[in-house]
Design an enzyme around this catalytic site. Structure first.
Site, mmCIF file in Angstrom:
data_model
loop_
_atom_site.group_PDB
_atom_site.id
_atom_site.type_symbol
_atom_site.label_atom_id
_atom_site.label_comp_id
_atom_site.label_asym_id
_atom_site.label_seq_id
_atom_site.Cartn_x
_atom_site.Cartn_y
_atom_site.Cartn_z
ATOM 1 N N SER A 41 0.839 -1.214 0.000
ATOM 2 C CA SER A 41 0.000 0.000 0.000
ATOM 3 C C SER A 41 0.871 1.260 0.000
ATOM 4 C CB SER A 41 -0.990 -0.007 1.168
ATOM 5 O OG SER A 41 -0.335 0.182 2.390
ATOM 6 N N LYS A 85 21.568 -14.596 1.895
ATOM 7 C CA LYS A 85 21.120 -13.207 1.790
ATOM 8 C C LYS A 85 22.141 -12.350 1.049
ATOM 9 C CE LYS A 85 20.479 -10.033 5.131
ATOM 10 N NZ LYS A 85 19.973 -9.359 6.319
ATOM 11 N N MET A 119 10.430 -6.289 4.199
ATOM 12 C CA MET A 119 10.444 -6.917 5.525
ATOM 13 C C MET A 119 11.715 -7.725 5.813
ATOM 14 S SD MET A 119 7.756 -5.580 6.586
ATOM 15 C CE MET A 119 7.380 -6.374 8.150
ATOM 16 N N ARG A 120 12.820 -7.255 5.298
ATOM 17 C CA ARG A 120 14.071 -7.969 5.534
ATOM 18 C C ARG A 120 15.110 -6.952 5.967
ATOM 19 N NH1 ARG A 120 15.032 -13.068 3.773
ATOM 20 N NH2 ARG A 120 13.197 -13.317 2.468
ATOM 21 N N HIS A 175 8.975 3.556 9.075
ATOM 22 C CA HIS A 175 8.749 2.640 10.202
ATOM 23 C C HIS A 175 7.442 3.033 10.897
ATOM 24 C CE1 HIS A 175 9.628 -0.179 13.347
ATOM 25 N NE2 HIS A 175 9.188 0.726 14.189
#
Ligand code: GRF
Length: 211
Positions: free
Chosen positions: A7, A57, A82-83, A107
């Site tokens: 969003s 990663k 989200m990492r 945040h």
């Protein structure tokens, strides 16, 4: 960069589609079925699905950097990504002229309160009367980079958690718009606070402060 619903990413995509001073070159997503990838597609923006494979990663971040560098982007906006990004990744984006890595995060709390995950839940459970969101520069310290903008909203006592969270999300969208409003007008400078922390401020071409 986004990971899920998208969003916040959508608000950025929409704004850029209406503003000739802004261009979203690409969207990077680490989750295959994320709505954020569909949204990018809807706005004619190339979506790159770059997952972490075999828990590597570092290989994923190398790929992301390659894509970002090829596209010569000026800013990287995290919008529900989200990492946690590694320090090497953040350093690789360092921009000498700006004096920092042009990597921005939103945040969902008024930092330094409620860093990390589940901020809405933690704030709601704590019983805060005012909550909000923070836009900050990303550094190696989680949710602790120089604060650039904050926007608050009031918690109404009757609010259910869902209502509280939805108001929060709307507030986040407003804050990213404010960030873009300022970005097209001016530049971002780092300044030291009296406690030797760094904060980030918008400076307009005439030297006045934005924000
Ligand atoms: C937002 O609350 C963002 O601040 C947090 O994760 C949520 C992502 O929402 N990091 P969306 O994907 O932008 O809708």
């Amino acid at each position: 960069m986004a990971s899920g619903r998208g969003s916040n990413a959508e608000k950025i995509l929409r704004r850029a589609s209406l503003d000739p001073q802004l261009e979203v070159s690409l969207l990077i997503c680490d989750k295959k079925d994320a709505n954020a990838l569909t949204l990018a597609w809807n706005y004619g923006v190339k979506g790159h699905f770059i997952p972490v494979i075999n828990k590597d990663k570092s290989a994923q971040e190398t790929k992301i950097l390659e894509v970002l560098k090829n596209a010569k982007v000026d800013w990287v906006l995290l919008a529900g990504y989200m990492r946690i990004l590694s320090e090497d990744f953040i350093k690789a984006l360092y921009n000498k002229e700006k004096g920092f890595s042009p990597l921005i995060n939103i945040h969902p709390s008024l930092l330094p309160s409620f860093p990390g995950v589940n901020s809405y839940q933690n704030a709601f459970d704590y019983g805060v009367k005012v909550h909000g969101a923070t836009i900050h520069l990303v550094t190696g310290e989680l949710d602790a980079g120089p604060i650039l903008l904050q926007e608050s909203y009031k918690r109404v006592n009757e609010d259910t958690f869902l209502e509280f969270k939805n108001k929060g999300l709307e507030n986040e969208h407003k804050l990213y718009q404010k960030f873009l409003d300022n970005l097209v007008k001016g530049s971002i400078k780092l300044v030291e606070t009296s406690s030797k922390r760094m904060q980030a401020i918008f400076v307009n071409p005439d030297g006045s402060f934005g924000g």
